[in-house]
Design a protein around this motif. Structure first.
Motif, PDB file in Angstrom:
ATOM      1  N   GLY A 230       0.799  -1.228   0.000  1.00 16.95           N
ATOM      2  CA  GLY A 230       0.000   0.000   0.000  1.00 16.95           C
ATOM      3  C   GLY A 230       0.821   1.263   0.000  1.00 16.95           C
ATOM      4  N   ALA A 231       2.119   1.157  -0.276  1.00 12.41           N
ATOM      5  CA  ALA A 231       2.993   2.337  -0.276  1.00 12.41           C
ATOM      6  C   ALA A 231       2.678   3.250  -1.458  1.00 12.41           C
ATOM      7  N   ARG A 232       2.982   4.519  -1.297  1.00 11.30           N
ATOM      8  CA  ARG A 232       2.809   5.517  -2.359  1.00 11.30           C
ATOM      9  C   ARG A 232       4.109   5.569  -3.160  1.00 11.30           C
ATOM     10  N   LEU A 233       4.046   5.161  -4.423  1.00 14.36           N
ATOM     11  CA  LEU A 233       5.253   4.977  -5.249  1.00 14.36           C
ATOM     12  C   LEU A 233       5.256   5.920  -6.446  1.00 14.36           C
ATOM     13  N   HIS A 234       6.412   6.533  -6.692  1.00 14.81           N
ATOM     14  CA  HIS A 234       6.629   7.384  -7.877  1.00 14.81           C
ATOM     15  C   HIS A 234       7.895   6.882  -8.561  1.00 14.81           C
ATOM     16  N   VAL A 235       7.770   6.402  -9.793  1.00 15.90           N
ATOM     17  CA  VAL A 235       8.918   5.818 -10.500  1.00 15.90           C
ATOM     18  C   VAL A 235       9.547   6.884 -11.382  1.00 15.90           C
ATOM     19  N   PHE A 236      10.783   7.217 -11.070  1.00 18.15           N
ATOM     20  CA  PHE A 236      11.519   8.232 -11.819  1.00 18.15           C
ATOM     21  C   PHE A 236      11.958   7.707 -13.194  1.00 18.15           C
ATOM     22  N   HIS A 237      12.212   8.629 -14.087  1.00 18.64           N
ATOM     23  CA  HIS A 237      12.834   8.482 -15.410  1.00 18.64           C
ATOM     24  C   HIS A 237      12.591   7.130 -16.106  1.00 18.64           C
ATOM     25  N   ILE A 238      11.329   6.869 -16.434  1.00 18.94           N
ATOM     26  CA  ILE A 238      10.992   5.699 -17.252  1.00 18.94           C
ATOM     27  C   ILE A 238      11.643   5.870 -18.631  1.00 18.94           C
ATOM     28  N   SER A 239      12.260   4.798 -19.131  1.00 19.38           N
ATOM     29  CA  SER A 239      13.016   4.934 -20.388  1.00 19.38           C
ATOM     30  C   SER A 239      12.686   3.878 -21.433  1.00 19.38           C
ATOM     31  N   THR A 240      11.778   2.947 -21.121  1.00 21.56           N
ATOM     32  CA  THR A 240      11.526   1.845 -22.055  1.00 21.56           C
ATOM     33  C   THR A 240      10.041   1.711 -22.372  1.00 21.56           C
ATOM     34  N   ALA A 241       9.760   1.236 -23.579  1.00 18.26           N
ATOM     35  CA  ALA A 241       8.379   0.944 -23.968  1.00 18.26           C
ATOM     36  C   ALA A 241       7.813  -0.197 -23.119  1.00 18.26           C
ATOM     37  N   LYS A 242       8.666  -1.152 -22.770  1.00 23.12           N
ATOM     38  CA  LYS A 242       8.204  -2.357 -22.079  1.00 23.12           C
ATOM     39  C   LYS A 242       7.607  -2.049 -20.706  1.00 23.12           C
ATOM     40  N   GLU A 243       8.117  -1.016 -20.047  1.00 22.99           N
ATOM     41  CA  GLU A 243       7.629  -0.677 -18.700  1.00 22.99           C
ATOM     42  C   GLU A 243       6.256  -0.013 -18.711  1.00 22.99           C
ATOM     43  N   LEU A 244       5.836   0.517 -19.850  1.00 26.05           N
ATOM     44  CA  LEU A 244       4.690   1.433 -19.849  1.00 26.05           C
ATOM     45  C   LEU A 244       3.369   0.771 -19.518  1.00 26.05           C
ATOM     46  N   ASP A 245       3.221  -0.503 -19.851  1.00 27.01           N
ATOM     47  CA  ASP A 245       1.977  -1.196 -19.539  1.00 27.01           C
ATOM     48  C   ASP A 245       1.831  -1.484 -18.043  1.00 27.01           C
ATOM     49  N   LEU A 246       2.855  -1.196 -17.271  1.00 34.54           N
ATOM     50  CA  LEU A 246       2.785  -1.368 -15.823  1.00 34.54           C
ATOM     51  C   LEU A 246       2.058  -0.208 -15.147  1.00 34.54           C
ATOM     52  N   PHE A 247       1.791   0.845 -15.921  1.00 39.69           N
ATOM     53  CA  PHE A 247       1.167   2.052 -15.371  1.00 39.69           C
ATOM     54  C   PHE A 247      -0.220   2.249 -15.981  1.00 39.69           C
ATOM     55  N   THR A 248      -1.073   2.937 -15.245  1.00 40.55           N
ATOM     56  CA  THR A 248      -2.471   3.058 -15.683  1.00 40.55           C
ATOM     57  C   THR A 248      -2.853   4.492 -16.015  1.00 40.55           C
ATOM     58  N   ASN A 249      -3.818   4.630 -16.913  1.00 39.73           N
ATOM     59  CA  ASN A 249      -4.455   5.929 -17.157  1.00 39.73           C
ATOM     60  C   ASN A 249      -5.960   5.808 -16.940  1.00 39.73           C
ATOM     61  N   LYS A 250      -6.367   4.763 -16.235  1.00 35.60           N
ATOM     62  CA  LYS A 250      -7.796   4.460 -16.063  1.00 35.60           C
ATOM     63  C   LYS A 250      -8.429   5.223 -14.902  1.00 35.60           C
ATOM     64  N   ILE A 251      -7.611   5.822 -14.055  1.00 33.53           N
ATOM     65  CA  ILE A 251      -8.147   6.557 -12.909  1.00 33.53           C
ATOM     66  C   ILE A 251      -7.523   7.952 -12.861  1.00 33.53           C
ATOM     67  N   PRO A 252      -8.195   8.910 -12.219  1.00 32.97           N
ATOM     68  CA  PRO A 252      -7.622  10.260 -12.112  1.00 32.97           C
ATOM     69  C   PRO A 252      -6.309  10.259 -11.354  1.00 32.97           C
ATOM     70  N   LEU A 253      -5.460  11.225 -11.657  1.00 34.09           N
ATOM     71  CA  LEU A 253      -4.153  11.313 -11.007  1.00 34.09           C
ATOM     72  C   LEU A 253      -4.284  11.342  -9.491  1.00 34.09           C
ATOM     73  N   GLU A 254      -5.268  12.056  -8.988  1.00 34.48           N
ATOM     74  CA  GLU A 254      -5.435  12.183  -7.536  1.00 34.48           C
ATOM     75  C   GLU A 254      -5.678  10.844  -6.862  1.00 34.48           C
ATOM     76  N   GLU A 255      -6.151   9.854  -7.625  1.00 29.97           N
ATOM     77  CA  GLU A 255      -6.427   8.537  -7.046  1.00 29.97           C
ATOM     78  C   GLU A 255      -5.301   7.530  -7.264  1.00 29.97           C
ATOM     79  N   LYS A 256      -4.289   7.912  -8.027  1.00 29.48           N
ATOM     80  CA  LYS A 256      -3.192   6.972  -8.307  1.00 29.48           C
ATOM     81  C   LYS A 256      -2.283   6.807  -7.089  1.00 29.48           C
ATOM     82  N   GLN A 257      -2.006   5.562  -6.755  1.00 29.07           N
ATOM     83  CA  GLN A 257      -1.010   5.253  -5.735  1.00 29.07           C
ATOM     84  C   GLN A 257       0.368   5.029  -6.356  1.00 29.07           C
TER      85      GLN A 257
END
Length: 448
Positions: A230-257
């Motif tokens: 349940g930690a609040r995580l911010h991943v710095f400097h993403i650099s690859t296409a492969k990582e992008l599906d690990l992140f969501t755009n399905k919820i508003p930013l304010e609700e993203k953990q």
């Protein structure tokens, strides 16, 4: 009272561009309207007709090198470069010397900034395998968060103990920002190329050493850990296409953990540029393929990626000219980040409204920064005027960072920062930084 009236600006805020005026009194924006008349004979009037007025950019990842590495840069020199580039607030990382892994060392950095910073500032607490007690003393009201290096970079701050990571993620409610590369994978790749080339590995192999798989493996692991704890995580400097599906755009930013950042260099350069730029574009994580770059742009625009930052990390030219294994990773970017994004706007890649969302609004939202990142009445007057039709050339004479070079050297930008205000004070105008060190410590909204 310091009173400034900015007239006839194209005000960019919260997805809209509206022509109008903005009145500043002392540190704050007090009125925004279609037309405002000066209320005092001492009011300074700036006619911004035809130009954009944007909130000052908030750079959530910089390395200003003080204390301990001040031959590369200082809080004073690099914050000067930042305000020249339209960045009015920065969050600096803990891998200075000594590393900011105790409350005393962390506070010393704040004291330096209070004396010398042109821009608003916060400094991240650093995590190690064995400093949980110090981490838990961190005040979330006046410290941006916790930084963990899951892959080694400049400095010796690698957190490679699974047990330590588990404990940190389970114990703190601070935002945890990570440098995400798998150390074992990187080391194995490096040894393979050292067997072939010795220390003088051609830099074009950097993205093979700091590989897609190294990034992906680490990011999968840290996201799984954040979800489990349940930690609040911010991943710095993403650099690859492969990582992008690990992140969501399905919820508003304010609700993203779990949120993500991309840096200017990964949006601008590709592995094709190593041939001409060499170690000048050697970063960790590495600049990768044109396909990766294209995917990063797509994810930025569809909101899987939330923030654009710089990872400004200066080194001297002498250091950069060393052989691959000795040449450090990183480069100066704060002076040219905003205009680089405006260049992308000129190329049809991104709207001005989206630039402001990713460089101003979203960092303020993610870190819950008080009264910054927007053009609103009652907010601090951190404001930038951008002339989108006034070209200029990057050359040694106008580079402000202490290291004296830029990966953009020789490039002609179509847009120019003409004015930067920090806390209502005009600190930069047309290539001149004024001697006004008016930066303030950032404060954060928290219920902790």
């Amino acid at each position: 009272m310091n009173t400034v009236l900015i007239k006839n600006a194209k005000i960019v805020n919260e997805g809209k561009i509206v022509e109008g005026d903005v009145l500043i009194e002392d540190e704050f924006i007090v009125e925004i309207a279609e037309s405002i008349s000066p209320k005092s004979p001492n009011c300074k009037i700036i006619d911004a007709e035809g130009n954009y007025l944007i909130p000052g950019a908030i750079d959530d990842q910089v390395h200003f090198r003080e204390p301990g590495l001040t031959h590369k840069g200082t809080i004073e020199t690099e914050s000067r470069a930042a305000v020249a580039g339209g960045i009015t607030s920065f969050i600096e990382q803990p891998n200075t010397v000594p590393n900011a892994v105790t409350q005393e060392i962390l506070e010393e950095k704040y004291q330096i900034a209070a004396r010398t910073s042109y821009a608003n500032y916060s400094f991240m607490m650093g995590g190690t395998n064995d400093n949980l007690e110090e981490i838990l003393k961190t005040n979330p009201k006046n410290v941006a968060g916790l930084k963990l290096f899951l892959g080694s970079s400049t400095g010796d701050m690698l957190v490679d103990s699974s047990a330590a990571l588990e404990k940190i993620f389970s114990s703190t409610k601070l935002l945890i920002a990570v440098h995400s590369e798998d150390e074992t994978t990187v080391k194995e790749n490096l040894e393979k190329y050292k067997l072939q080339f010795g220390d003088d590995i051609p830099v074009q192999y950097h993205p093979e050493i700091r590989s897609v798989e190294a990034c992906y493996k680490s990011t999968v692991k840290v996201i799984e850990l954040a979800k489990r704890t349940g930690a609040r995580l911010h991943v710095f400097h993403i650099s690859t296409a492969k990582e992008l599906d690990l992140f969501t755009n399905k919820i508003p930013l304010e609700e993203k953990q779990i949120t993500a950042e991309v840096c200017i260099h990964h949006l601008w350069f590709s592995d094709e540029d190593y041939a001409t730029k060499g170690n000048l574009i050697k970063w960790n994580p590495a600049v990768k393929s044109a396909d990766d770059r294209k995917a990063l742009w797509a994810a930025l625009l569809d909101d899987r990626i939330d923030v654009v930052a710089t990872d400004h990390a200066p080194h001297t030219l002498e250091e950069k000219k060393q052989v691959y294994t000795k040449a450090p990773s990183g480069g100066p970017l704060v002076q040219h980040a905003v205009v680089a994004m405006f260049e992308a706007h000129h190329q049809g890649k991104i709207s001005v409204e989206k630039i402001v969302e990713k460089m101003c609004h979203n960092p303020a939202k993610i870190f819950k920064i008080e009264k910054r990142g927007f053009i609103k009445e009652g907010f601090y007057a951190d404001l930038v005027i951008v002339n989108a039709g006034l070209p200029w050339n990057v050359k040694k004479e106008n580079i402000i960072a202490k290291c004296g070079w830029s990966p953009f050297e020789g490039y002609n930008f179509k847009s120019r920062i003409s004015h930067t205000f920090v806390n209502g004070e005009l600190v930069y105008q047309n290539f001149k930084v004024k001697d006004k060190k008016v930066g303030k410590r950032l404060l954060f909204e928290t219920e902790l």
